[in-house]
Each structure stands twice: as structure tokens, then as C-alpha cells.
Design a protein around this motif. Structure first.
Motif, PDB file in Angstrom:
ATOM      1  N   GLY A  93     -79.579 -20.255   2.260  1.00  0.00           N
ATOM      2  CA  GLY A  93     -78.827 -21.457   2.590  1.00  0.00           C
ATOM      3  C   GLY A  93     -77.771 -21.118   3.630  1.00  0.00           C
ATOM      4  O   GLY A  93     -77.319 -19.972   3.738  1.00  0.00           O
ATOM      5  N   SER A  94     -77.382 -22.151   4.412  1.00  0.00           N
ATOM      6  CA  SER A  94     -76.352 -21.855   5.411  1.00  0.00           C
ATOM      7  C   SER A  94     -75.022 -21.590   4.727  1.00  0.00           C
ATOM      8  O   SER A  94     -74.143 -20.965   5.314  1.00  0.00           O
ATOM      9  CB  SER A  94     -76.252 -22.957   6.468  1.00  0.00           C
ATOM     10  OG  SER A  94     -76.133 -24.213   5.883  1.00  0.00           O
ATOM     11  N   ASN A  95     -74.857 -22.016   3.470  1.00  0.00           N
ATOM     12  CA  ASN A  95     -73.647 -21.625   2.736  1.00  0.00           C
ATOM     13  C   ASN A  95     -73.509 -20.104   2.679  1.00  0.00           C
ATOM     14  O   ASN A  95     -72.415 -19.565   2.852  1.00  0.00           O
ATOM     15  CB  ASN A  95     -73.685 -22.170   1.301  1.00  0.00           C
ATOM     16  CG  ASN A  95     -73.264 -23.625   1.245  1.00  0.00           C
ATOM     17  OD1 ASN A  95     -72.410 -24.058   1.984  1.00  0.00           O
ATOM     18  ND2 ASN A  95     -73.880 -24.374   0.357  1.00  0.00           N
ATOM     19  N   TYR A 119     -66.914 -30.616   5.944  1.00  0.00           N
ATOM     20  CA  TYR A 119     -67.694 -30.080   4.821  1.00  0.00           C
ATOM     21  C   TYR A 119     -66.759 -29.292   3.897  1.00  0.00           C
ATOM     22  O   TYR A 119     -66.151 -28.301   4.328  1.00  0.00           O
ATOM     23  CB  TYR A 119     -68.795 -29.195   5.384  1.00  0.00           C
ATOM     24  CG  TYR A 119     -69.723 -28.598   4.358  1.00  0.00           C
ATOM     25  CD1 TYR A 119     -70.194 -29.353   3.288  1.00  0.00           C
ATOM     26  CD2 TYR A 119     -70.157 -27.284   4.474  1.00  0.00           C
ATOM     27  CE1 TYR A 119     -71.052 -28.811   2.358  1.00  0.00           C
ATOM     28  CE2 TYR A 119     -71.022 -26.731   3.559  1.00  0.00           C
ATOM     29  CZ  TYR A 119     -71.462 -27.497   2.503  1.00  0.00           C
ATOM     30  OH  TYR A 119     -72.319 -26.946   1.572  1.00  0.00           O
ATOM     31  N   ASN A 168     -70.077 -33.625   8.424  1.00  0.00           N
ATOM     32  CA  ASN A 168     -70.223 -34.115   7.051  1.00  0.00           C
ATOM     33  C   ASN A 168     -68.809 -34.212   6.475  1.00  0.00           C
ATOM     34  O   ASN A 168     -68.076 -33.216   6.557  1.00  0.00           O
ATOM     35  CB  ASN A 168     -71.066 -33.103   6.248  1.00  0.00           C
ATOM     36  CG  ASN A 168     -71.208 -33.501   4.798  1.00  0.00           C
ATOM     37  OD1 ASN A 168     -70.886 -34.609   4.411  1.00  0.00           O
ATOM     38  ND2 ASN A 168     -71.683 -32.563   4.002  1.00  0.00           N
ATOM     39  N   ASP A 193     -71.213 -25.664  12.973  1.00  0.00           N
ATOM     40  CA  ASP A 193     -72.100 -25.922  11.834  1.00  0.00           C
ATOM     41  C   ASP A 193     -72.978 -27.113  12.194  1.00  0.00           C
ATOM     42  O   ASP A 193     -72.524 -28.253  12.205  1.00  0.00           O
ATOM     43  CB  ASP A 193     -71.242 -26.194  10.592  1.00  0.00           C
ATOM     44  CG  ASP A 193     -72.080 -26.383   9.336  1.00  0.00           C
ATOM     45  OD1 ASP A 193     -73.271 -26.718   9.464  1.00  0.00           O
ATOM     46  OD2 ASP A 193     -71.536 -26.204   8.230  1.00  0.00           O
ATOM     47  N   TYR A 196     -77.058 -30.710  10.461  1.00  0.00           N
ATOM     48  CA  TYR A 196     -77.793 -31.979  10.625  1.00  0.00           C
ATOM     49  C   TYR A 196     -78.339 -32.156  12.043  1.00  0.00           C
ATOM     50  O   TYR A 196     -78.657 -33.273  12.460  1.00  0.00           O
ATOM     51  CB  TYR A 196     -76.873 -33.151  10.244  1.00  0.00           C
ATOM     52  CG  TYR A 196     -76.400 -33.021   8.816  1.00  0.00           C
ATOM     53  CD1 TYR A 196     -77.204 -33.451   7.767  1.00  0.00           C
ATOM     54  CD2 TYR A 196     -75.191 -32.399   8.505  1.00  0.00           C
ATOM     55  CE1 TYR A 196     -76.809 -33.292   6.443  1.00  0.00           C
ATOM     56  CE2 TYR A 196     -74.782 -32.232   7.190  1.00  0.00           C
ATOM     57  CZ  TYR A 196     -75.598 -32.668   6.165  1.00  0.00           C
ATOM     58  OH  TYR A 196     -75.218 -32.503   4.861  1.00  0.00           O
ATOM     59  N   THR A 220     -79.810 -25.108   9.041  1.00  0.00           N
ATOM     60  CA  THR A 220     -80.378 -24.999   7.698  1.00  0.00           C
ATOM     61  C   THR A 220     -81.756 -25.653   7.641  1.00  0.00           C
ATOM     62  O   THR A 220     -82.042 -26.561   8.430  1.00  0.00           O
ATOM     63  CB  THR A 220     -79.457 -25.679   6.659  1.00  0.00           C
ATOM     64  OG1 THR A 220     -80.028 -25.544   5.363  1.00  0.00           O
ATOM     65  CG2 THR A 220     -79.246 -27.161   6.958  1.00  0.00           C
ATOM     66  N   SER A 222     -82.447 -27.113   4.829  1.00  0.00           N
ATOM     67  CA  SER A 222     -82.230 -27.988   3.665  1.00  0.00           C
ATOM     68  C   SER A 222     -82.216 -29.473   4.000  1.00  0.00           C
ATOM     69  O   SER A 222     -82.336 -30.296   3.097  1.00  0.00           O
ATOM     70  CB  SER A 222     -80.878 -27.677   3.018  1.00  0.00           C
ATOM     71  OG  SER A 222     -80.799 -26.356   2.589  1.00  0.00           O
ATOM     72  N   LYS A 223     -82.009 -29.834   5.256  1.00  0.00           N
ATOM     73  CA  LYS A 223     -81.755 -31.241   5.579  1.00  0.00           C
ATOM     74  C   LYS A 223     -82.985 -31.850   6.249  1.00  0.00           C
ATOM     75  O   LYS A 223     -83.932 -32.165   5.560  1.00  0.00           O
ATOM     76  CB  LYS A 223     -80.490 -31.340   6.430  1.00  0.00           C
ATOM     77  CG  LYS A 223     -79.278 -30.632   5.804  1.00  0.00           C
ATOM     78  CD  LYS A 223     -78.879 -31.228   4.460  1.00  0.00           C
ATOM     79  CE  LYS A 223     -77.665 -30.532   3.874  1.00  0.00           C
ATOM     80  NZ  LYS A 223     -77.299 -31.051   2.546  1.00  0.00           N
ATOM     81  N   ARG A 231     -83.834 -22.834  -0.169  1.00  0.00           N
ATOM     82  CA  ARG A 231     -82.569 -22.158   0.106  1.00  0.00           C
ATOM     83  C   ARG A 231     -82.712 -21.228   1.314  1.00  0.00           C
ATOM     84  O   ARG A 231     -82.761 -20.005   1.183  1.00  0.00           O
ATOM     85  CB  ARG A 231     -82.033 -21.377  -1.114  1.00  0.00           C
ATOM     86  CG  ARG A 231     -81.874 -22.167  -2.359  1.00  0.00           C
ATOM     87  CD  ARG A 231     -80.984 -23.400  -2.186  1.00  0.00           C
ATOM     88  NE  ARG A 231     -79.618 -23.065  -1.822  1.00  0.00           N
ATOM     89  CZ  ARG A 231     -78.996 -23.571  -0.734  1.00  0.00           C
ATOM     90  NH1 ARG A 231     -79.619 -24.413   0.085  1.00  0.00           N
ATOM     91  NH2 ARG A 231     -77.763 -23.234  -0.471  1.00  0.00           N
TER      92      ARG A 231
HETATM   93  C1  LIG Z   1     -72.200 -29.402   7.154  1.00  0.00           C
HETATM   94  C2  LIG Z   1     -72.972 -28.605   6.156  1.00  0.00           C
HETATM   95  N1  LIG Z   1     -73.116 -27.290   6.349  1.00  0.00           N
HETATM   96  C3  LIG Z   1     -73.798 -26.528   5.497  1.00  0.00           C
HETATM   97  C4  LIG Z   1     -74.385 -27.073   4.369  1.00  0.00           C
HETATM   98  C5  LIG Z   1     -75.074 -26.139   3.425  1.00  0.00           C
HETATM   99  O1  LIG Z   1     -76.411 -26.338   3.323  1.00  0.00           O
HETATM  100  P1  LIG Z   1     -77.398 -25.212   2.781  1.00  0.00           P
HETATM  101  O2  LIG Z   1     -76.594 -24.160   2.080  1.00  0.00           O
HETATM  102  O3  LIG Z   1     -78.306 -25.944   1.871  1.00  0.00           O
HETATM  103  O4  LIG Z   1     -78.072 -24.662   3.999  1.00  0.00           O
HETATM  104  C6  LIG Z   1     -74.279 -28.441   4.123  1.00  0.00           C
HETATM  105  C7  LIG Z   1     -74.876 -29.043   2.912  1.00  0.00           C
HETATM  106  O5  LIG Z   1     -74.611 -30.134   2.531  1.00  0.00           O
HETATM  107  C8  LIG Z   1     -73.538 -29.226   5.038  1.00  0.00           C
HETATM  108  O6  LIG Z   1     -73.375 -30.533   4.853  1.00  0.00           O
END
Ligand SMILES: Cc1ncc(COP(=O)(O)O)c(C=O)c1O
Length: 362
Positions: A93-95, A119, A168, A193, A196, A220, A222-223, A231
Motif C-alpha cells: 500500500g502507498s501507506n 489525507y 483527499n 501523493d 487518485y 497506489t 487500491s483506487k 495492498r
Molecule cells: C491520498 C491517499 N494516499 C494514500 C492512500 C493509501 O492508500 P493505500 O495504502 O491503499 O495505497 C489513500 C487511501 O485512501 C489516500 O487517500
């Protein structure tokens, strides 16, 4: 109960990050792509995982080279910017990518700066890595100007700057000229970041990488890529930045199964990103629906929108949930009083949301 443990002082009284996971509801609260994988992709994933299974007694490729090469090719295809494997990094995940960035470039005695509301994990990742956090407010309409951004960077001289675009939870895109101005002014690293990006009409900051060796662009799967369960997040940066991240990553941080699943999904890029236009069309229906009810919404370049303002957003959130629709109550965030956030669903999910909203607002 935590009080009985010698937990870090700065963690006492804090709540874990998270949004409700209610499987029975129409889930429009975490900005996922609502379209699941096709039967063909599911079959390919099963095949790929099956091929990896007999090797699971071995650690995976620690450097995830094949996956990073695929990600580099994907980014090059999307942006036209030639990128090599040594310029791309991946994590869970980018987290996790962003956490590694702060481990490598933040930490005790250093600061990171973000333009809020944004975020909410950025300050939490700063806190978890012992990095100081500087919150700078966006304009009342949630945009970010070059003058305001540069003034904040000059004043605080942070080690890491975060620019989230589209942002976000507001959906606001930041023009590349602002990112450039931040890169010119920043004494340290600049993280854009772009979680999206595939929904956005605004261009990616990846085109600026060649000019700014301290710029990092995170992405990511994820979106838009509809693979939140896998992940897999990644970033593009200079090879030196990638080398720095290799100093803080855990050994074998990306499981063999994650690597094959992500590579298989990337081989289905056209199909997965084929849903983006449908998602945006449903988002636009939500925008029109909110306006028709006399509500406001913030111009969005992502798959979600802020809508409101509501005198009692928690009550509106609950009333929507009572009708089976789960949105995000972001109203407690900085500058977000009264606002809720919803992400685009499938056509029928969007209809459920709009019907519920009509009843609630009436
Ligand atoms: C702006 C932003 N960065 C990063 C993430 C992290 O996403 P992930 O860890 O699923 O890649 C999110 C998830 O909502 C996000 O909104």
C-alpha cells in the motif's frame, strides 16, 4: 487497559485509524473502485498464485524487481516519461511507501508539512515515525496557490512536504505549476501523493522528476486500479531516493503472493482501468444529484466528492446508514465542519445513495 502498559507517551489516548467496515451496507466510504475483477482476471490470479504456491517455503524476491519493472513500464505507458526499475519502489500500500519515506527522510528532530484538510494518514505516519508535523491550511475553497505553498515552505523549512493531488478528502487538483514552485522552494523532499491520479484530468508530477531529484510521486493500486485487497502501493523517484528507502524497508516486505497478484493485475491494466470512465460518470451523477437537492459540493478530480454542508453531519451520516448507505463523516477534520464524503459506486449503488440522500434531505 492500555494505561497499564508502558506504551509511548505520544500514543496514549489515541484511537487507531480506520473507517467502519460494514459488509451489508452499500460501501461508499473508503474511495475504492466498486467494480470487482472479471472472471478472466480471477482465473489468471488463481493460476498465478497456484504457480507461486510450490515456492512458498522460500522468501520472495527481496527487491521485487519484476514487479517494479512492470510498474515502471505502466507509469511510462501512462505518462510518456521513460522510467527504469531503479526509479520505482513498491510496498504494501502507498501507506507503507509513505511510512518508509518518513523513516528515511523524517524522524526525530525533523518535520513534515502538509496542506490541510488532506489525507489524515500523513500526520499519523509522521507521528508514528517521530517526525514533527506542520499543518498549513488550504484556502477556504480547498485550493492551494503557489504563493501560499511557497510562503509556508519558506517559513517552516520542513524536511518533507506533502502535496496530495487530487486531494483527499476534497477532490481538489493542484496545478503542476504549484508543485514546481514547491520543488523550487523546498529545502528537503517533496512527496506528491497521486493516489487518485488515474481519475484526474490534471497531469501527473512524474514529468517533473527529471528536473527535481528530491521529488517523489506516490501511487497506489487500491483506487482506480481496483486492487485495494492486494495492498500494493509504489512511487517513482530518483534512483538515489529508492536506495534510501531500501535502507529502512523490512527484509522481504512484499510477499510472493502480493508480487504475483500485482503483476497479474498489471497484465490486465486495460480491463481494470476500463472502469474509470464509468466511475467518473457515477461521480458526476452524484454531483448533479446533490446540487438538485440544494446541497453544495466541492469541484472534484477524483472518484469521490465532499458534499454538504449539514448542520448535524453525524446525524446525516447515520440517517444514510439507516437506509443502507455508508459514507464517510469527515466533518471532524480541519476546515471540514459540516461536510461528508462519498465515493462513486456502481450505477445501482449510486442510485441507492441518491435515493437515500433525497429522503434524508427532505
Ligand atoms: C491520498 C491517499 N494516499 C494514500 C492512500 C493509501 O492508500 P493505500 O495504502 O491503499 O495505497 C489513500 C487511501 O485512501 C489516500 O487517500
Amino acid at each position: 487497559m492500555l494505561d497499564a502498559l508502558p506504551v509511548r507517551d505520544d500514543l496514549r489516548g489515541k484511537q487507531p485509524y480506520g473507517a467502519p467496515q460494514l459488509l451489508d451496507a452499500v460501501q461508499l466510504n473508503v474511495n475504492e473502485n466498486p467494480y470487482g475483477p472479471s472472471p478472466e482476471l480471477v482465473a489468471d490470479l488463481q493460476r498465478a498464485v497456484g504457480q507461486a504456491a510450490p515456492t512458498l517455503h522460500r522468501y520472495p524476491d527481496r527487491e521485487a524487481l519484476a514487479l517494479r519493472a512492470d510498474l515502471a513500464a505502466y507509469l511510462t505507458g501512462r505518462t510518456g516519461v521513460p522510467l527504469g526499475v531503479e526509479q520505482v519502489w513498491a510496498a504494501n500500500g502507498s501507506n507503507e511507501v509513505l511510512q518508509q519515506v518518513l523513516q528515511a527522510f523524517g524522524g526525530p528532530g525533523r518535520t513534515a508539512l502538509g496542506f490541510e484538510p488532506s489525507y489524515s494518514m500523513h500526520p499519523l505516519l509522521a507521528s508514528g515515525t517521530g517526525t514533527g508535523w506542520v499543518a498549513v491550511q488550504r484556502a477556504a475553497d480547498f485550493t492551494l496557490s503557489a504563493d501560499a505553498a511557497v510562503a509556508a515552505v519558506r517559513e517552516h523549512r520542513p524536511d518533507v512536504v506533502f502535496v496530495t493531488t487530487p486531494n483527499n478528502p476534497t477532490g481538489t487538483s493542484t496545478p503542476l505549476t504549484v508543485v514546481e514552485a514547491v520543488c523550487e522552494a523546498a529545502p528537503g523532499m517533496v512527496v506528491v501523493d497521486e493516489a487518485y491520479a488515474e481519475f484526474a484530468t490534471a497531469p501527473s508530477a512524474i514529468g517533473l522528476l527529471e528536473r527535481y531529484p528530491r521529488l517523489l510521486v506516490s501511487r497506489t493500486m487500491s483506487k482506480a486500479f481496483a486492487m485495494a485487497g492486494t495492498r500494493l502501493g509504489y512511487l517513482a523517484a530518483s534512483p538515489a531516493v529508492v536506495d534510501a528507502l531500501r535502507l529502512v524497508r523490512l527484509p522481504y516486505h512484499l510477499s510472493a503472493l502480493t508480487q504475483v497478484a500485482a503483476r497479474t493485475a498489471l497484465a490486465h491494466t486495460a480491463e481494470l482501468l476500463g472502469t474509470v470512465e464509468q466511475v467518473k460518470a457515477q461521480r458526476d451523477r452524484m454531483v448533479r444529484g446533490a446540487r438538485a437537492l440544494g446541497l453544495q459540493e466541492v469541484p472534484t478530480d477524483a472518484n469521490f466528492l465532499l458534499f454538504g454542508p449539514f448542520p448535524d453531519p453525524a446525524a446525516t451520516w447515520q440517517a444514510l446508514l439507516d437506509r443502507g448507505v455508508l459514507v464517510r463523516d469527515v466533518s471532524g477534520g480541519p476546515g471540514l465542519s459540516g461536510w461528508l464524503r462519498v465515493c462513486a459506486g456502481t450505477q445501482s449503488e449510486t442510485t441507492r445513495f441518491l435515493d437515500a440522500l433525497r429522503e434524508v434531505v427532505a
